[in-house]
Design a protein around this motif. Sequence first.
Motif, short mmCIF file in Angstrom:
data_model
loop_
_atom_site.label_atom_id
_atom_site.label_comp_id
_atom_site.label_asym_id
_atom_site.label_seq_id
_atom_site.Cartn_x
_atom_site.Cartn_y
_atom_site.Cartn_z
N ARG A 388 0.83 -1.21 0.00
CA ARG A 388 0.00 0.00 0.00
C ARG A 388 0.86 1.26 0.00
NH1 ARG A 388 -3.92 0.03 4.92
NH2 ARG A 388 -1.92 0.08 6.00
N ASN A 392 1.11 4.20 -2.83
CA ASN A 392 0.85 5.61 -2.49
C ASN A 392 2.05 6.49 -2.81
OD1 ASN A 392 -1.72 5.08 -1.62
ND2 ASN A 392 -1.16 4.87 0.54
N ARG A 395 1.96 7.15 -6.44
CA ARG A 395 0.92 8.13 -6.74
C ARG A 395 1.40 9.54 -6.35
NH1 ARG A 395 -2.80 5.88 -4.14
NH2 ARG A 395 -3.86 4.83 -5.86
N ARG A 396 2.08 9.67 -5.22
CA ARG A 396 2.57 10.98 -4.77
C ARG A 396 3.61 11.55 -5.74
NH1 ARG A 396 7.05 12.85 -1.88
NH2 ARG A 396 7.86 10.73 -1.56
#
Length: 406
Positions: A388, A392, A395-396
Amino acid sequence: MQAFDLNPVRAPYAANAAKSRGRLVEEPASPSRTDFQRDRDRIIHSAAFRRLAHKTQVFVPHEGDHYRTRLTHSIEVGQIARALARALGLDDDLAEALALAHDLGHTPFGHTGEDVLDAIMLPYGGFDHNAQALRIVTKLERRYAAFDGLNLTFETLEGLVKHNGPLLEADGTPVPRYAKRGLPMALIAFDAVHRLDLSTFASAEAQAAALADDIAYNAHDIDDGLRAGILTFQQISEVDFLRDIGSEIETLYPGLEPVRVIHELVRRLITHCIEDAIDESRRRIMASGVTSIEDVRAQKSPLVGFSQATQSVDKMIKSFLFQNLYRHPRLNAMRDSAAEVISRLFPRFFDAPEEMPPEWAEAARRAGSDEAKRARVVCDYIAGMTDRFAINEHRRLFDTAPDFSA
């Protein structure tokens, strides 16, 4: 203080916490726990162990809450390792500690993450999850005031490194699986400081933990594969042993609902493997004449293992799972997405270490112009991520995340 019986009677060839070769940093003895119990507890309380809750076993977490993660797998391996150890008169605390620690070095996204990191790190010594586990428990865990790592006993470190057997031949050359590239540098460097006798076997407890891992992931991958709908009862009947178990269940419980059939199948497979391993291991131990842990280490083959018949079943199940589960198109698509995440994160952090948290950025800064050291810092950071968190971070940094909903 009340006296505790910290060393119950065990077989003479078992590991003995009271006679441990000790820790790198000497510590006072505990009045209520053996050294092996303390090792197990330190592993359970480590950050690396907690992160296993969100690391892929076979299915990424969003697939469902009931599939195995690295953490639940490790707990199940621990249960099987304890059962084997107790039946064989071994130290079940050491066996459990090794079972719980055996996956600490795994990356996010299972073996896909490891393969990608290994390929990226090839110019800098590669990546090996076994060596990474050693780095975690001797260096990367930073919790204690007096030392880095967990300061585990020799026997636990030895079992962690050698649970699958010796790493060096008697003449000092690497065993076949390391023959092409040599031993990982982390193992070589640590062995130079704290010798782990890499050309001998580890304890029988370590061997029990390794066999427990085999038992657990065969049975539980069948369980997860059936419940995910990737495997069918018709498919698993291709393995004669599994077909026979299925027929037995149908005879005893005609018309049983599928979810109960799956559980019956898995529990009967686990029971067979444990009981076979106990019988075969007792036979090997008796035939070997071992009377000490040093005798166990000096053997030319493992003392804990399956009979030839169950070895054949184990091999057939592994082959079946490889062809029908691990290489299924649905999981292949997930692997592609996982590879994309790792492949993009590494160069980004390598070129811009300031994108990592301050302590990691500082470690990269201290590496200076040494690219190998900086690469290892980035590798350690990514290897410690959960699935996870890696998604993330992708994505950041890139304003997008690969699609895992295959």
